[in-house]
Design a protein around this motif. Sequence first.
Motif, PDB file in Angstrom:
ATOM      1  N   SER A   1       1.607  17.744  54.707  1.00 20.23           N
ATOM      2  CA  SER A   1       1.657  18.792  55.715  1.00 20.23           C
ATOM      3  C   SER A   1       1.823  18.147  57.089  1.00 20.23           C
ATOM      4  O   SER A   1       1.715  16.918  57.241  1.00 20.23           O
ATOM      5  N   GLY A   2       2.040  18.982  58.106  1.00 16.73           N
ATOM      6  CA  GLY A   2       2.205  18.454  59.452  1.00 16.73           C
ATOM      7  C   GLY A   2       0.992  17.682  59.932  1.00 16.73           C
ATOM      8  O   GLY A   2       1.106  16.594  60.510  1.00 16.73           O
TER       9      GLY A   2
ATOM     10  N   LYS B   1       0.717  14.329  58.164  1.00 16.87           N
ATOM     11  CA  LYS B   1       1.672  13.358  58.708  1.00 16.87           C
ATOM     12  C   LYS B   1       1.133  12.743  59.996  1.00 16.87           C
ATOM     13  O   LYS B   1       1.276  11.540  60.228  1.00 16.87           O
TER      14      LYS B   1
ATOM     15  N   THR C   1      -5.947  22.862  62.812  1.00 20.35           N
ATOM     16  CA  THR C   1      -5.555  21.478  62.541  1.00 20.35           C
ATOM     17  C   THR C   1      -5.547  20.660  63.822  1.00 20.35           C
ATOM     18  O   THR C   1      -5.960  19.496  63.845  1.00 20.35           O
TER      19      THR C   1
END
Length: 265
Positions: A152-153, A156, A185
């Motif tokens: 996922s972002g 990463k 996040t």
Amino acid sequence: MAPQTPATATSDTLMSLQGITLAFGPKVIQKDISFNIKRGSIFAVMGGSGCGKSTVLKSMIGLLRPTAGHYLVDGEDYWTADPAHRQTVSRRFGVLFQSTALWSSLTVGENVALPMQMLTKMDPATVRSQVELKLGLVDMLHAIDQYPSELSGGMKKRAGLARAMALDPDILFFDEPSAGLDPITSARLDDLILNLRDGLGATIVIVSHELPSLFKIADDGIFLDAKTKTPIAHGAPSWLHDHCDEPQVHAFMHRERETESGRTD
């Protein structure tokens, strides 16, 4: 109240930019940049889109030589030093790029291992141990054998952060670390950055326009203006929010609060 001005360099100053001008040929990006960064601080480079934030960061990590001014690291001029000294100083830098710049053909573990394999004489077992340690610090050990396309972002970003720490740098540079992340996040990444600063004693330079992150983690900063191509304010984001009456800075620092309250002025 007028914006704060950069303080004179002191014994706790790690990095100092003095009258820096950055340009691509005849096109000036920013000029007259002067600020000091204290050891163990989180310093923010702020401003609207296109003001040159990332260009300043590129110069600080050694990718763009300024056309004027001095960049001091521990009191020594980075750009007038011989190449061997610059390389030694650059080994102290860890960089998290906005796109993370992970190699898509390598696993997460291989991405983190790459700087160690290229720049040290560590044996494979030591490299593996260090990779596991760095991934453990960012809660990504479980993804050691996954490829970037499987992440996922937020994952990463954490993998990129682990690679930035591969060589145990004492100076970390983050280019828009929260870009593209959802608020939860992003908040977790902020907590991770604070934990790394407090746990490792690293000095962090962050480029960002994300207000929640800036208010939460940065304790000093500079504000770059795209129109005048100069810094127009200096201070912690929270201080600038409460005290700076420079119109561009005020609009930047209050935009989210005004949007939430329905104001458009």
